[in-house]
Design a protein around this motif. Structure first.
Motif, mmCIF file in Angstrom:
data_model
loop_
_atom_site.group_PDB
_atom_site.id
_atom_site.type_symbol
_atom_site.label_atom_id
_atom_site.label_comp_id
_atom_site.label_asym_id
_atom_site.label_seq_id
_atom_site.Cartn_x
_atom_site.Cartn_y
_atom_site.Cartn_z
ATOM 1 N N ILE A 236 -2.910 5.266 -14.247
ATOM 2 C CA ILE A 236 -2.132 6.393 -13.726
ATOM 3 C C ILE A 236 -2.092 7.502 -14.772
ATOM 4 N N GLN A 237 -2.147 8.745 -14.278
ATOM 5 C CA GLN A 237 -2.071 9.898 -15.164
ATOM 6 C C GLN A 237 -1.230 10.970 -14.469
ATOM 7 N N ALA B 121 0.853 -1.187 0.000
ATOM 8 C CA ALA B 121 0.000 0.000 0.000
ATOM 9 C C ALA B 121 0.886 1.232 0.000
ATOM 10 N N GLY B 122 0.392 2.291 -0.575
ATOM 11 C CA GLY B 122 1.151 3.525 -0.615
ATOM 12 C C GLY B 122 0.246 4.716 -0.846
ATOM 13 N N THR B 123 0.828 5.887 -0.680
ATOM 14 C CA THR B 123 0.098 7.134 -0.858
ATOM 15 C C THR B 123 0.414 7.713 -2.229
ATOM 16 N N VAL B 124 -0.602 8.139 -2.925
ATOM 17 C CA VAL B 124 -0.442 8.768 -4.235
ATOM 18 C C VAL B 124 0.138 10.163 -4.009
ATOM 19 N N VAL B 125 1.234 10.462 -4.701
ATOM 20 C CA VAL B 125 1.916 11.744 -4.508
ATOM 21 C C VAL B 125 1.196 12.857 -5.284
ATOM 22 N N MET C 9 -8.354 1.106 -4.286
ATOM 23 C CA MET C 9 -8.255 2.462 -3.757
ATOM 24 C C MET C 9 -8.978 2.459 -2.424
ATOM 25 N N GLN C 10 -8.212 2.594 -1.344
ATOM 26 C CA GLN C 10 -8.805 2.550 -0.015
ATOM 27 C C GLN C 10 -9.448 3.886 0.342
ATOM 28 N N ASP C 11 -8.927 4.958 -0.205
ATOM 29 C CA ASP C 11 -9.519 6.291 -0.148
ATOM 30 C C ASP C 11 -8.951 7.050 -1.343
ATOM 31 N N SER C 12 -9.175 8.346 -1.439
ATOM 32 C CA SER C 12 -8.781 9.079 -2.648
ATOM 33 C C SER C 12 -7.270 9.154 -2.866
ATOM 34 N N ARG C 13 -6.438 8.857 -1.853
ATOM 35 C CA ARG C 13 -4.989 8.959 -1.996
ATOM 36 C C ARG C 13 -4.234 7.693 -1.621
ATOM 37 N N THR C 14 -4.922 6.632 -1.208
ATOM 38 C CA THR C 14 -4.237 5.423 -0.744
ATOM 39 C C THR C 14 -4.551 4.254 -1.666
ATOM 40 N N LEU C 15 -3.499 3.707 -2.274
ATOM 41 C CA LEU C 15 -3.622 2.592 -3.206
ATOM 42 C C LEU C 15 -2.954 1.360 -2.612
ATOM 43 N N LYS C 16 -3.642 0.247 -2.661
ATOM 44 C CA LYS C 16 -3.066 -1.034 -2.255
ATOM 45 C C LYS C 16 -2.997 -1.925 -3.487
ATOM 46 N N ILE C 17 -1.801 -2.361 -3.851
ATOM 47 C CA ILE C 17 -1.621 -3.277 -4.983
ATOM 48 C C ILE C 17 -1.872 -4.692 -4.472
ATOM 49 N N VAL D 205 -4.291 8.651 -9.705
ATOM 50 C CA VAL D 205 -4.387 7.196 -9.773
ATOM 51 C C VAL D 205 -5.835 6.814 -9.555
ATOM 52 N N GLU D 206 -6.319 5.907 -10.386
ATOM 53 C CA GLU D 206 -7.665 5.367 -10.229
ATOM 54 C C GLU D 206 -7.602 3.849 -10.345
#
Length: 177
Positions: free
Chosen positions: A29-30, A1-5, A62-70, A10-11
């Motif tokens: 990703i864009q 998991a990480g935070t989108v910078v 997408m756990q929330d608008s800025r947190t992505l878990k692969i 990211v969607e």
């Protein structure tokens, strides 16, 4: 998991490219710094870049608008009767709940071209195989139907521990014939 910078969008999307939250889907990703294609590879460019988005082939949540878990790779998904499943969470569950040292789920076509779920396992000991076979189906989705179990000494993995699913499929196909 990480935070989108900041500056990166990211969607996670469903099959129709509609964004989804809280459930697995395709990552896209864009950003202004993203390349627009692969050099001298129009086929891959067409597959991986669409409408200003880069689709890296990952499955995420997408756990929330800025947190992505692969959670996996798109090419690892199991397509069982039109429903797509990420194999890794199921493999982890089997290893946790059964006397199995390692496991890998895959789908192979039988001689009639029908896709069937196959599982390769490395049991903790050979004496536990009847227990595993008896309890395996209760830990898998009912849509899988009859699952063929193959016992192996090891599951092929890369140096970093990733299952070599293509190599495993070839091994299971050879054992099938």
């Amino acid at each position: 998991a990480g935070t989108v910078v900041p500056g990166v969008r990211v969607e996670v999307t469903a099959d129709d490219d509609a964004p989804v939250f809280g459930k697995p889907g395709r990552v896209r990703i864009q950003s202004d710094g993203c390349v627009s294609g692969y050099l001298d590879d129009p086929e891959t460019t067409e597959r991986m870049f669409r409408n200003g988005w880069f689709y890296p082939g990952d499955i995420g949540i997408m756990q929330d608008s800025r947190t992505l878990k692969i959670v996996g790779r798109e090419d690892d998904l199991l397509n069982v009767r039109g429903i797509k499943y990420a194999p890794q969470p199921m493999e982890d569950k089997l290893i946790r709940e059964l006397p199995i040292a390692d496991a890998c789920l895959t789908v192979l076509n039988d001689k009639d071209g029908i896709a069937n779920v196959r599982i390769a396992i490395v049991p903790d000991d050979l004496g536990s195989i009847p227990y595993i076979e008896k309890n395996l189906s209760s830990l898998l989705p009912p849509a899988f139907g009859l699952v063929t179990v193959t016992v192996l000494k090891s599951i092929p993995r890369t140096n970093t521990g990733k299952i070599q699913r293509g190599k495993l499929k070839r091994i299971l196909q050879q054992l099938q014939t």
